[in-house]
Design an enzyme around this catalytic site. Sequence first.
Site, mmCIF file in Angstrom:
data_model
loop_
_atom_site.group_PDB
_atom_site.id
_atom_site.type_symbol
_atom_site.label_atom_id
_atom_site.label_comp_id
_atom_site.label_asym_id
_atom_site.label_seq_id
_atom_site.Cartn_x
_atom_site.Cartn_y
_atom_site.Cartn_z
ATOM 1 C CB SER A 268 -0.846 0.027 1.285
ATOM 2 O OG SER A 268 -0.020 0.417 2.386
ATOM 3 C CG ASP A 269 1.320 5.926 -1.038
ATOM 4 O OD1 ASP A 269 1.146 6.739 -1.956
ATOM 5 O OD2 ASP A 269 2.288 6.009 -0.233
ATOM 6 C CD1 TRP A 270 5.255 4.684 4.934
ATOM 7 C CD2 TRP A 270 4.959 3.702 2.954
ATOM 8 N NE1 TRP A 270 6.296 3.793 4.753
ATOM 9 C CE2 TRP A 270 6.128 3.150 3.565
ATOM 10 C CE3 TRP A 270 4.583 3.198 1.708
ATOM 11 C CZ2 TRP A 270 6.908 2.159 2.971
ATOM 12 C CZ3 TRP A 270 5.347 2.200 1.124
ATOM 13 C CH2 TRP A 270 6.487 1.686 1.729
ATOM 14 N N GLY A 272 -2.285 4.135 3.176
ATOM 15 C CA GLY A 272 -3.290 4.058 2.118
ATOM 16 C C GLY A 272 -4.141 2.809 2.173
#
Length: 756
Positions: A268-270, A272
């Site tokens: 995931s994006d941080w 996200g």
Amino acid sequence: MNTLKKMIFLLLVGMIFVTNLQSQLTSNRATPSILNKYDAQIDEIISNMTLEEKLGMFYGIRMFSSAGVPRLGIADFEFADGPFGIREELEANSWSPAGLGNDLATFFPTGSALAATWNPDIAYKYGVAIGAEGRLRGKDMLLGPAINIQRLPVGGRTYEYFSEDPFLSARLSVGYTKGVQSVGLAVCLKHFALNNQENNRGRVDVKVSQRAMREIYLPPFESAVKEADAWGVMAAYNKVNGFWCSENEILQEKILRDEWGFRGLIVSDWGGTHSTVNAIKNGLDIEMPNGMFLGKALVDSVKSGAVSIDVINKRVKDILRVRLHVKPVPASEANKTLTSQVSQQRTAYEVATKSIVLLKNENSLLPLDLKKYKSIAIIGDNAQQKNATGGVGAGVKTLYEITPYQGLRDRLGNTLKVTYARGYKSFSFFGNGPFQFGQPLPSPYVPADTALLNEAVRVAQAADLVLFVGGTNREVETEGSDRTSIQLPSGQDEVIKAIAAVNPNIVTVIVSGGPVDLNTINQYSSSIVMSWFNGSEGGHALADILLGKLAPVGHLPFTMPVKLEDSPAFALGNYPQAGGGFGPDVFVNLVDGNQSAIAVEDRNIAKYSEELLVGYRWFDTKKIKPLFPFGHGLTYTDFEYANLKATQEKYSLNETLKVSVDVKNTGKYEADELVQLYVHRVKSKIFYPEKELKAFAHVPLKAGETTTVTLDVPVFSLRYWDEKKNEWVLEKGKIEILVGASSGDIRQTTGIEIVK
Ligand code: GLC
């Protein structure tokens, strides 16, 4: 085996063969992922893992690390930002720098600069170099390349991304990915997908048609997966058609894995990740930077039966394929030598020299003929502005950065008098002291500083030639927020106007990542150069181009509009959306994980109603003249084109369209021409943009030299996405082949016909 059984057996074998063939055909993946070779070994490992060990692998245990399985000798997995330089070491569980001494990295030219080289081989070398630094630092996966399409000229990360065009972006993504992975570091293609704006990036729901998604926004990811076997993908913060990317089954399972054959891991994006069951079921493998959703909540979900052990084993397999292929760097070797090495610095220089774009050169002031001048005035804060840091995850603690001023000083020595004036004050959010709540937000768009302007005029008046260095910086263009304008900050237009009143000999250098308003600059500058956020060696590269040691070969990877309102999302009122700010509907403290609910009305729908008409596709279809077109780039010589011809009149699906054209260097400078091939559909039943880039080639030519250039276009690449059939379809009919030096400078045309 009796006849019936034999028939059933043969039928089953036939079905398996057809399915494989079909998946090969639809995926047209050249070769299956190398990561497949670990599957049997991984099954064995999984059979020896406890449930707790499996569940421990799905989330961050440190800000940039996820857990391995110590008992089985499987190392933790180390991630590192960013796309143009290995980010400094941070403290284990915070965003604070660890304060090491040797994590000083090479600052490579940013995405739009690399894209301006239009050179996949350069992108490969770039990947090898940044990959080498990642391995020196003990990393397993680089959080890059950042390859979203530049839909908005003002997009906060337009400078990070490559281009407005999917074909150019895809060619560079493939080169960069192959380069990084050739040295044993995994890439992480980001941000999957349609993260094309920073405003509300944590909430915006992108409403996009399947055709636009397939033909415009996904190709850079698809090509890097299918042609370069990317081992990592980062799920974007936003939603696509109602579903968060980090739990979007269509994107992560159906398209990325099933259709494209991706066998790596999805992180995931941080901050996200938005759920436990949906995320793990719909394809997410690792939640970063902590276990907000895939930690204890996942343990409970497995125990409750909401998540099956089959899903868990599938996700473990995704992670272990990459873990087994990317060899962990022993702690005894990581971070033991200075990150930035000379060979990488040389690559940064080479990329920078090939990125610089000559937009205008009336009166041929460039290359500078120093015999003509006794003094040169360098004017502009951007001449001394450093751009390595800033931009959140993409900031680089660099060993050094040669600014335009330093580069010129180094190259000019004492050959002539060089004076300097700041001219304007480069924007800094905290430039006027601590931010006062209740006060209007500091803006880059302020009038010129009178004292600085007057000093610039005085210095300009006393010099033979003015080198005006303008543009933006990494606080104006940054992750987390979009620009509100493409206007040059800090009153630069006023400054150049005042300078021109006392000295008409002006060469302007623009240091920016995305498009800027150059109308005034264009009015008062005989020559204009785009010099990007161009890395540790940017100043030397610029000086070598301005002084004629090298001819410029860069070309714009995006359209430079006359005004922002001419660009599609603005023209259609699709952007900006209401609301603002960053973050999901629940603010998650990225360190201690505490949640505080922020009820944010979800009014952030991003309508991509321009469909396929992104960038020059819009300008050319709507017949809106840009200031400088996509693909534009001059050099110190001129080229003539002749004898464009295709090898055949008619082509079918599995063939390759081949065209040849003669190109002549009619000047006295050796330089590369970038020959570009666009296609235009003639009386098609299906709607297409006016023209679309389908091939390009660099052609190095000595003065007076002529060569025949050949360009190949797989007919496969001329298909459109049929939304009814939900597949790629090739339309029969006539196609005009347009070949030239930019999307706005077509030199030769010819016609072919597509037949089934
Ligand atoms: C950021 C960015 C992403 C980056 C990650 C880690 O929010 O969106 O590009 O790699 O977090 O810093």
